[in-house]
Design an enzyme around this catalytic site. Structure first.
Site, PDB file in Angstrom:
ATOM      1  N   HIS A  33      -6.402  63.236 -45.404  1.00 30.29           N
ATOM      2  CA  HIS A  33      -7.509  64.183 -45.567  1.00 30.29           C
ATOM      3  C   HIS A  33      -7.909  64.161 -47.035  1.00 30.29           C
ATOM      4  CE1 HIS A  33      -8.971  68.615 -44.846  1.00 30.29           C
ATOM      5  NE2 HIS A  33      -9.887  67.863 -45.435  1.00 30.29           N
ATOM      6  N   ARG A  66      -9.697  65.876 -49.509  1.00 29.27           N
ATOM      7  CA  ARG A  66     -10.325  67.198 -49.655  1.00 29.27           C
ATOM      8  C   ARG A  66     -11.287  67.196 -50.825  1.00 29.27           C
ATOM      9  NH1 ARG A  66      -7.477  71.541 -46.682  1.00 29.27           N
ATOM     10  NH2 ARG A  66      -8.930  72.866 -47.773  1.00 29.27           N
ATOM     11  N   ASN A  82       0.070  61.960 -40.568  1.00 27.91           N
ATOM     12  CA  ASN A  82      -0.713  62.403 -41.730  1.00 27.91           C
ATOM     13  C   ASN A  82       0.207  62.414 -42.961  1.00 27.91           C
ATOM     14  OD1 ASN A  82      -1.652  64.280 -43.725  1.00 27.91           O
ATOM     15  ND2 ASN A  82      -3.176  64.981 -42.271  1.00 27.91           N
ATOM     16  N   GLU A 131      -9.821  62.205 -42.490  1.00 26.93           N
ATOM     17  CA  GLU A 131     -10.304  63.572 -42.224  1.00 26.93           C
ATOM     18  C   GLU A 131     -11.103  64.007 -43.435  1.00 26.93           C
ATOM     19  OE1 GLU A 131      -6.290  65.100 -39.876  1.00 26.93           O
ATOM     20  OE2 GLU A 131      -6.843  65.986 -41.788  1.00 26.93           O
ATOM     21  N   ARG A 141      -6.793  68.083 -53.741  1.00 27.03           N
ATOM     22  CA  ARG A 141      -5.492  68.706 -54.033  1.00 27.03           C
ATOM     23  C   ARG A 141      -4.305  67.815 -53.686  1.00 27.03           C
ATOM     24  NH1 ARG A 141      -5.372  73.644 -49.740  1.00 27.03           N
ATOM     25  NH2 ARG A 141      -7.349  74.060 -50.745  1.00 27.03           N
ATOM     26  N   HIS A 142      -4.513  66.852 -52.765  1.00 19.76           N
ATOM     27  CA  HIS A 142      -3.414  65.913 -52.513  1.00 19.76           C
ATOM     28  C   HIS A 142      -3.913  64.469 -52.575  1.00 19.76           C
ATOM     29  CE1 HIS A 142      -4.938  66.839 -48.523  1.00 19.76           C
ATOM     30  NE2 HIS A 142      -4.244  67.940 -48.407  1.00 19.76           N
ATOM     31  N   HIS A 160       0.988  65.119 -47.474  1.00 19.88           N
ATOM     32  CA  HIS A 160       1.957  65.853 -48.281  1.00 19.88           C
ATOM     33  C   HIS A 160       2.918  64.953 -49.045  1.00 19.88           C
ATOM     34  CE1 HIS A 160       0.028  69.414 -47.252  1.00 19.88           C
ATOM     35  NE2 HIS A 160       0.117  69.143 -45.963  1.00 19.88           N
ATOM     36  N   GLU A 163     -11.069  66.481 -31.656  1.00 18.75           N
ATOM     37  CA  GLU A 163      -9.654  66.789 -31.891  1.00 18.75           C
ATOM     38  C   GLU A 163      -9.502  68.296 -31.724  1.00 18.75           C
ATOM     39  OE1 GLU A 163      -7.520  64.900 -35.105  1.00 18.75           O
ATOM     40  OE2 GLU A 163      -6.305  66.693 -35.417  1.00 18.75           O
ATOM     41  N   HIS A 205      -2.478  69.900 -35.551  1.00 17.74           N
ATOM     42  CA  HIS A 205      -2.326  70.993 -36.510  1.00 17.74           C
ATOM     43  C   HIS A 205      -1.151  71.899 -36.141  1.00 17.74           C
ATOM     44  CE1 HIS A 205      -3.134  73.773 -39.712  1.00 17.74           C
ATOM     45  NE2 HIS A 205      -3.884  72.838 -40.224  1.00 17.74           N
ATOM     46  N   THR A 220      -4.434  75.420 -45.834  1.00 13.88           N
ATOM     47  CA  THR A 220      -4.621  74.228 -45.023  1.00 13.88           C
ATOM     48  C   THR A 220      -5.843  74.496 -44.137  1.00 13.88           C
ATOM     49  OG1 THR A 220      -3.601  72.764 -43.383  1.00 13.88           O
ATOM     50  CG2 THR A 220      -2.962  75.067 -43.264  1.00 13.88           C
ATOM     51  N   THR A 221      -6.255  73.487 -43.341  1.00 16.83           N
ATOM     52  CA  THR A 221      -7.429  73.685 -42.502  1.00 16.83           C
ATOM     53  C   THR A 221      -7.198  74.863 -41.561  1.00 16.83           C
ATOM     54  OG1 THR A 221      -7.543  71.289 -42.529  1.00 16.83           O
ATOM     55  CG2 THR A 221      -9.098  72.419 -41.083  1.00 16.83           C
ATOM     56  N   ARG A 274       2.463  66.195 -59.946  1.00 18.73           N
ATOM     57  CA  ARG A 274       3.028  65.774 -61.224  1.00 18.73           C
ATOM     58  C   ARG A 274       2.203  64.674 -61.899  1.00 18.73           C
ATOM     59  NH1 ARG A 274       8.405  66.297 -62.995  1.00 18.73           N
ATOM     60  NH2 ARG A 274       9.083  68.385 -62.470  1.00 18.73           N
TER      61      ARG A 274
HETATM   62  N1  PXP Z   1      -5.515  67.406 -37.645  1.00 16.20           N
HETATM   63  C1  PXP Z   1      -6.393  67.885 -38.545  1.00 16.20           C
HETATM   64  C2  PXP Z   1      -7.850  67.759 -38.239  1.00 16.20           C
HETATM   65  C3  PXP Z   1      -5.967  68.444 -39.767  1.00 16.20           C
HETATM   66  O1  PXP Z   1      -6.872  68.914 -40.649  1.00 16.20           O
HETATM   67  C4  PXP Z   1      -4.587  68.459 -40.042  1.00 16.20           C
HETATM   68  C5  PXP Z   1      -4.105  68.992 -41.362  1.00 16.20           C
HETATM   69  O2  PXP Z   1      -4.588  68.202 -42.390  1.00 16.20           O
HETATM   70  C6  PXP Z   1      -3.709  67.937 -39.079  1.00 16.20           C
HETATM   71  C7  PXP Z   1      -4.195  67.442 -37.877  1.00 16.20           C
HETATM   72  C8  PXP Z   1      -2.226  67.894 -39.290  1.00 16.20           C
HETATM   73  O3  PXP Z   1      -1.732  69.202 -39.374  1.00 16.20           O
HETATM   74  P1  PXP Z   1      -0.220  69.439 -39.809  1.00 16.20           P
HETATM   75  O4  PXP Z   1      -0.102  68.962 -41.217  1.00 16.20           O
HETATM   76  O5  PXP Z   1      -0.060  70.921 -39.653  1.00 16.20           O
HETATM   77  O6  PXP Z   1       0.630  68.651 -38.873  1.00 16.20           O
END
Ligand code: PXP
Length: 246
Positions: free
Chosen positions: A47, A49, A11, A73, A53-54, A14, A158, A198, A103-104, A22
């Protein structure tokens, strides 16, 4: 004993956080996709959102143009469904979303959905499937939620590993691991493919890899955090080798 190869979804939200904070064109998500894939990622996860935000809409288009396999996502909304069908990711994981959350937090509460929302969920699953997008539902390791996932017509879930990952008490962590194991076995017996994610990192991942029904892991924050010191290539490689050798 031979071990199933677990697919690694990286993922990259970030990396987009740094860019979006910025409003700069760097760091390049396209470069991130290439490095992650060349270092062992089987798929790229982002993701989008509702508050952007990102990941931004253009980031999603850019990532889709280069990723070998893309997992999107998103929240279960009309806006997101339209974007998903237009973008055509390979996989789409439906997650709960609250604006104020960091976060989620937790999985989708499918069993607690209104009839109207559940109907919309079924409609979204159907539309994605018809468009060759594989939908999955991000849920807590709870048999009742899995039963509702089965009713929704989805073929993949998931499991939310956040409570396991966040437990500081070893006994509680073991209990959470047990819940994940039971949930994965139950889903698999019911022909549901199991992914998980997660809060996973190099310290808490080994136990999760031992759950034989898990076919895919999605990991973000810790990989990007590790990459600050060792670079994205090395950070992804470390997760890849843990998945392959543990
Ligand atoms: N799986 C899902 C469905 C998520 O929403 C996230 C966070 O966006 C992740 C996995 C990854 O989580 P982490 O960033 O904590 O590794």
């Amino acid at each position: 004993m031979s071990k199933n190869k677990i697919r690694l979804g990286i993922n990259i939200d970030h990396i987009a956080t740094i860019k979006t904070n910025r409003g700069t064109p760097y760091p390049s998500l396209i470069d991130a996709v290439k490095i992650a894939e060349d270092s062992g990622a089987d798929l790229i996860t982002v993701h989008l959102r509702e508050d952007r935000r990102h990941i931004q809409d253009q980031d999603l288009i850019d990532v889709k143009s280069v990723a070998r396999k893309l997992n999107l996502e998103m929240a279960l909304t009309e806006e997101m469904l339209t974007i998903c069908l237009k973008t055509q990711p390979d996989y789409c994981c439906l997650v709960p979303e609250k604006r104020e959350e960091l976060t989620t937090e937790g999985g989708l509460d499918i069993s607690g959905m209104s009839k109207e929302k559940f109907n919309f969920l079924q409609e979204a699953i159907l539309k994605m499937t018809k468009n060759n997008i594989i939908p999955s539902l991000f849920i807590d390791p709870d048999i009742n939620q899995i039963d509702y996932a089965i009713k929704s017509g989805v073929s993949c879930i998931e499991l939310h590993t956040g409570t396991y990952a966040d437990s500081t008490n070893p006994n509680q962590q073991l209990q959470e691991l047990e819940k994940l194991t039971i949930a994965a076995e139950y889903a698999s017996k019911n022909k549901i493919q199991v992914h998980a994610g997660h809060g996973l990192n190099l310290s808490n991942l080994s136990n999760i890899c031992k759950i034989s029904q898990i076919e895919e892991l999605n990991i973000g924050h810790s990989v990007i955090a590790d990459s600050i010191f060792k670079g994205l290539k090395c950070a992804v490689q470390d997760y890849r080798s843990l998945l392959d050798n543990d």
